[in-house]
Scaffold this motif. Structure first.
Motif, PDB file in Angstrom:
ATOM      1  N   GLN A 135       0.842  -1.210   0.000  1.00 11.05           N
ATOM      2  CA  GLN A 135       0.000   0.000   0.000  1.00 11.05           C
ATOM      3  C   GLN A 135       0.875   1.258   0.000  1.00 11.05           C
ATOM      4  O   GLN A 135       0.606   2.220  -0.708  1.00 11.05           O
ATOM      5  N   ARG A 136       1.929   1.211   0.797  1.00  7.79           N
ATOM      6  CA  ARG A 136       2.873   2.326   0.876  1.00  7.79           C
ATOM      7  C   ARG A 136       3.410   2.664  -0.509  1.00  7.79           C
ATOM      8  O   ARG A 136       3.421   3.805  -0.934  1.00  7.79           O
ATOM      9  N   MET A 137       3.864   1.606  -1.181  1.00 10.95           N
ATOM     10  CA  MET A 137       4.483   1.802  -2.496  1.00 10.95           C
ATOM     11  C   MET A 137       3.464   2.356  -3.485  1.00 10.95           C
ATOM     12  O   MET A 137       3.755   3.313  -4.208  1.00 10.95           O
ATOM     13  N   ALA A 138       2.280   1.743  -3.502  1.00  6.58           N
ATOM     14  CA  ALA A 138       1.252   2.175  -4.457  1.00  6.58           C
ATOM     15  C   ALA A 138       0.853   3.629  -4.207  1.00  6.58           C
ATOM     16  O   ALA A 138       0.755   4.431  -5.145  1.00  6.58           O
ATOM     17  N   ILE A 139       0.648   3.970  -2.944  1.00  6.21           N
ATOM     18  CA  ILE A 139       0.263   5.337  -2.586  1.00  6.21           C
ATOM     19  C   ILE A 139       1.361   6.325  -2.984  1.00  6.21           C
ATOM     20  O   ILE A 139       1.098   7.366  -3.578  1.00  6.21           O
ATOM     21  N   HIS A 140       2.603   5.982  -2.659  1.00  5.07           N
ATOM     22  CA  HIS A 140       3.708   6.895  -2.955  1.00  5.07           C
ATOM     23  C   HIS A 140       3.857   7.104  -4.463  1.00  5.07           C
ATOM     24  O   HIS A 140       3.990   8.238  -4.925  1.00  5.07           O
ATOM     25  N   LEU A 141       3.822   6.003  -5.199  1.00  4.20           N
ATOM     26  CA  LEU A 141       4.004   6.128  -6.651  1.00  4.20           C
ATOM     27  C   LEU A 141       2.860   6.911  -7.286  1.00  4.20           C
ATOM     28  O   LEU A 141       3.061   7.678  -8.219  1.00  4.20           O
ATOM     29  N   LEU A 143       0.462   9.104  -5.591  1.00  2.89           N
ATOM     30  CA  LEU A 143       0.240  10.470  -5.110  1.00  2.89           C
ATOM     31  C   LEU A 143       1.492  11.351  -5.167  1.00  2.89           C
ATOM     32  O   LEU A 143       1.393  12.543  -5.407  1.00  2.89           O
ATOM     33  N   HIS A 144       2.640  10.760  -4.964  1.00  2.00           N
ATOM     34  CA  HIS A 144       3.852  11.595  -4.956  1.00  2.00           C
ATOM     35  C   HIS A 144       4.515  11.621  -6.336  1.00  2.00           C
ATOM     36  O   HIS A 144       4.789  12.678  -6.871  1.00  2.00           O
ATOM     37  N   ARG A 145       4.752  10.451  -6.892  1.00  2.00           N
ATOM     38  CA  ARG A 145       5.426  10.394  -8.195  1.00  2.00           C
ATOM     39  C   ARG A 145       4.446  10.584  -9.356  1.00  2.00           C
ATOM     40  O   ARG A 145       4.864  10.692 -10.499  1.00  2.00           O
ATOM     41  N   GLN A 146       3.168  10.593  -9.057  1.00  2.00           N
ATOM     42  CA  GLN A 146       2.094  10.810 -10.041  1.00  2.00           C
ATOM     43  C   GLN A 146       2.166   9.835 -11.221  1.00  2.00           C
ATOM     44  O   GLN A 146       1.987  10.226 -12.378  1.00  2.00           O
ATOM     45  N   LEU A 147       2.457   8.595 -10.916  1.00  2.00           N
ATOM     46  CA  LEU A 147       2.480   7.574 -11.963  1.00  2.00           C
ATOM     47  C   LEU A 147       1.062   7.073 -12.208  1.00  2.00           C
ATOM     48  O   LEU A 147       0.209   7.132 -11.319  1.00  2.00           O
ATOM     49  N   THR A 148       0.828   6.587 -13.416  1.00  2.00           N
ATOM     50  CA  THR A 148      -0.504   6.057 -13.730  1.00  2.00           C
ATOM     51  C   THR A 148      -0.661   4.679 -13.092  1.00  2.00           C
ATOM     52  O   THR A 148       0.333   4.044 -12.727  1.00  2.00           O
ATOM     53  N   HIS A 149      -1.913   4.231 -13.014  1.00  2.00           N
ATOM     54  CA  HIS A 149      -2.174   2.899 -12.450  1.00  2.00           C
ATOM     55  C   HIS A 149      -1.431   1.827 -13.257  1.00  2.00           C
ATOM     56  O   HIS A 149      -0.906   0.869 -12.696  1.00  2.00           O
ATOM     57  N   ARG A 169      -7.522   2.035  -0.303  1.00  2.00           N
ATOM     58  CA  ARG A 169      -7.389   1.670   1.121  1.00  2.00           C
ATOM     59  C   ARG A 169      -6.339   2.527   1.812  1.00  2.00           C
ATOM     60  O   ARG A 169      -6.525   2.996   2.931  1.00  2.00           O
ATOM     61  N   GLY A 170      -5.211   2.704   1.111  1.00  2.00           N
ATOM     62  CA  GLY A 170      -4.122   3.503   1.672  1.00  2.00           C
ATOM     63  C   GLY A 170      -4.558   4.933   1.930  1.00  2.00           C
ATOM     64  O   GLY A 170      -4.264   5.494   2.989  1.00  2.00           O
ATOM     65  N   LYS A 171      -5.273   5.511   0.954  1.00  2.00           N
ATOM     66  CA  LYS A 171      -5.748   6.888   1.102  1.00  2.00           C
ATOM     67  C   LYS A 171      -6.653   7.009   2.324  1.00  2.00           C
ATOM     68  O   LYS A 171      -6.544   7.959   3.100  1.00  2.00           O
TER      69      LYS A 171
ATOM     70  N   LYS B   2      -5.159  23.267   8.515  1.00  2.00           N
ATOM     71  CA  LYS B   2      -5.423  22.811   9.868  1.00  2.00           C
ATOM     72  C   LYS B   2      -6.199  21.487   9.802  1.00  2.00           C
ATOM     73  O   LYS B   2      -5.654  20.470   9.462  1.00  2.00           O
ATOM     74  N   LYS B   3      -7.495  21.584   9.994  1.00  2.00           N
ATOM     75  CA  LYS B   3      -8.289  20.349  10.045  1.00  2.00           C
ATOM     76  C   LYS B   3      -8.610  19.861   8.629  1.00  2.00           C
ATOM     77  O   LYS B   3      -8.421  20.547   7.634  1.00  2.00           O
ATOM     78  N   SER B   4      -9.177  18.677   8.603  1.00  2.00           N
ATOM     79  CA  SER B   4      -9.602  18.008   7.373  1.00  2.00           C
ATOM     80  C   SER B   4      -8.560  18.151   6.247  1.00  2.00           C
ATOM     81  O   SER B   4      -8.828  18.659   5.184  1.00  2.00           O
ATOM     82  N   THR B   5      -7.337  17.704   6.560  1.00  2.00           N
ATOM     83  CA  THR B   5      -6.246  17.787   5.600  1.00  2.00           C
ATOM     84  C   THR B   5      -6.564  16.972   4.354  1.00  2.00           C
ATOM     85  O   THR B   5      -6.928  15.812   4.439  1.00  2.00           O
ATOM     86  N   ASP B   6      -6.448  17.615   3.232  1.00  2.00           N
ATOM     87  CA  ASP B   6      -6.657  16.923   1.970  1.00  2.00           C
ATOM     88  C   ASP B   6      -5.382  16.146   1.644  1.00  2.00           C
ATOM     89  O   ASP B   6      -4.307  16.738   1.507  1.00  2.00           O
ATOM     90  N   ILE B   7      -5.549  14.850   1.553  1.00  2.00           N
ATOM     91  CA  ILE B   7      -4.375  13.990   1.373  1.00  2.00           C
ATOM     92  C   ILE B   7      -3.627  14.297   0.068  1.00  2.00           C
ATOM     93  O   ILE B   7      -2.399  14.322   0.036  1.00  2.00           O
ATOM     94  N   GLU B   8      -4.388  14.568  -0.994  1.00  5.20           N
ATOM     95  CA  GLU B   8      -3.753  14.899  -2.284  1.00  5.20           C
ATOM     96  C   GLU B   8      -2.931  16.183  -2.163  1.00  5.20           C
ATOM     97  O   GLU B   8      -1.839  16.283  -2.710  1.00  5.20           O
TER      98      GLU B   8
END
Lengths: 187, 107
Positions: A135-141, A143-149, A169-171, B2-8
């Motif tokens: 989950q960590r890897m999928a989320i990081h890739l 949301l952070h690296r903005q890779l496609t599914h 799930r991770g989100k 502050k609250k309700s941090t948007d994860i994105e």
């Protein structure tokens, strides 16, 4: 030589075993990979750097098998993911958090980042630590690296549906963990 | 934030402030490790070891007094009643200690 494309450098490494060309490839990708691995290991800098090191050695060894169908960065991430999974499988109990001292000593090496920004990175890594490795890897890739599914599917070697589930799930978990996040108040 | 941090949002903030990690020591370490991994091939390593063994054996043969060593090995063994009794006593003692240790660990 610095402006050579990845493919040109790879060809040079494969045909002439040129370490300098490989050094340029390492320089290009090391920061991103080390940062990602820090996020994956709860900001454990020593462990992340060891894993990155092992990853680049593995990349060098299997560079002949790189056929260019996937992006070179994705290929590196795939190797890094496998290294990380096998590390956590073998030494699940040996994972230790990075000490404050280690972080402070390495702050000098980080260019252009203030302490509060660094808090965000560390806190994100801490929150991610509570997720399972995949989950960590999928989320990081995602949301952070903005890779496609599809790219994440290639890197992690799992079906598209599983990638989507892992991200959702991770989100959800992270939303709960980071709900009241502030730079001062931490988690 | 502050609250309700948007994860994105949080990840986008992290992305835009992602630090550049210096390659100074890391790159050097990777290349040094590569050199170590590659420096000696299996054949070369085997050849070096064989050469070392050959030199070692030659030196040992020329300096070590093999004839004296061989001549010092006794050719006759005389076992008297005292020797047999000592050996038997030693075995009995060992057996006794073993039994005591086994019984002690049971309780």
């Amino acid at each position: 030589m610095l402006s050579a494309t990845d493919q040109a450098l790879i060809d040079r490494v494969v045909t002439t075993n040129c370490h300098d060309s490989f050094g340029i490839l390492v320089e290009r990708y090391q920061s991103d990979l080390r940062y990602s691995l820090r996020q994956m290991t709860g900001w454990n800098e020593a462990l992340a750097d060891d894993l990155a090191q092992e990853t680049f050695i593995q990349v060098f060894k299997s560079l002949k098998s790189y056929n260019g169908t996937a992006k070179f960065s994705s290929w590196i991430y795939r190797i890094a993911y496998n290294q990380m999974v096998s590390h956590f499988r073998l030494a699940r109990n040996r994972e230790v958090s990075a000490s404050e001292e280690l972080l402070t000593s390495q702050l000098e090496q980080i260019d252009g980042s203030t302490t509060s920004e660094l808090d965000l990175h560390r806190d994100l890594a801490e929150a991610m630590k509570s997720l399972p490795t995949n989950q960590r890897m999928a989320i990081h890739l995602h949301l952070h690296r903005q890779l496609t599914h599809a790219e994440i599917t290639t890197i992690m070697g799992i079906p598209l549906g599983t990638v989507k589930t892992l991200i959702n799930r991770g989100k959800k978990t992270l939303r709960g963990l980071l709900a009241s996040w502030t730079p001062e108040g931490k988690l | 934030m502050k609250k309700s941090t948007d994860i994105e949002n949080l990840f986008s903030q992290a992305r835009s402030s992602e630090p550049y990690l210096s390659n100074r020591h890391f790159g050097k370490r990777v290349l040094t490790l590569l050199n170590l991994h590659e420096s000696v091939s299996f054949r070369k390593e085997a050849a070096i070891e064989l050469l070392g063994a050959f030199v070692g054996c030659t030196l040992a043969y020329s300096f070590f007094p093999f004839t004296e060593l061989i001549s010092s090995i006794p050719t006759k063994f005389v076992i008297g009643p005292m020797t047999i009794m000592s050996i038997a006593g030693g075995f009995s003692l060992l057996g006794g200690i073993g039994y005591w240790a086994a019984e002690r660990s049971r309780f």
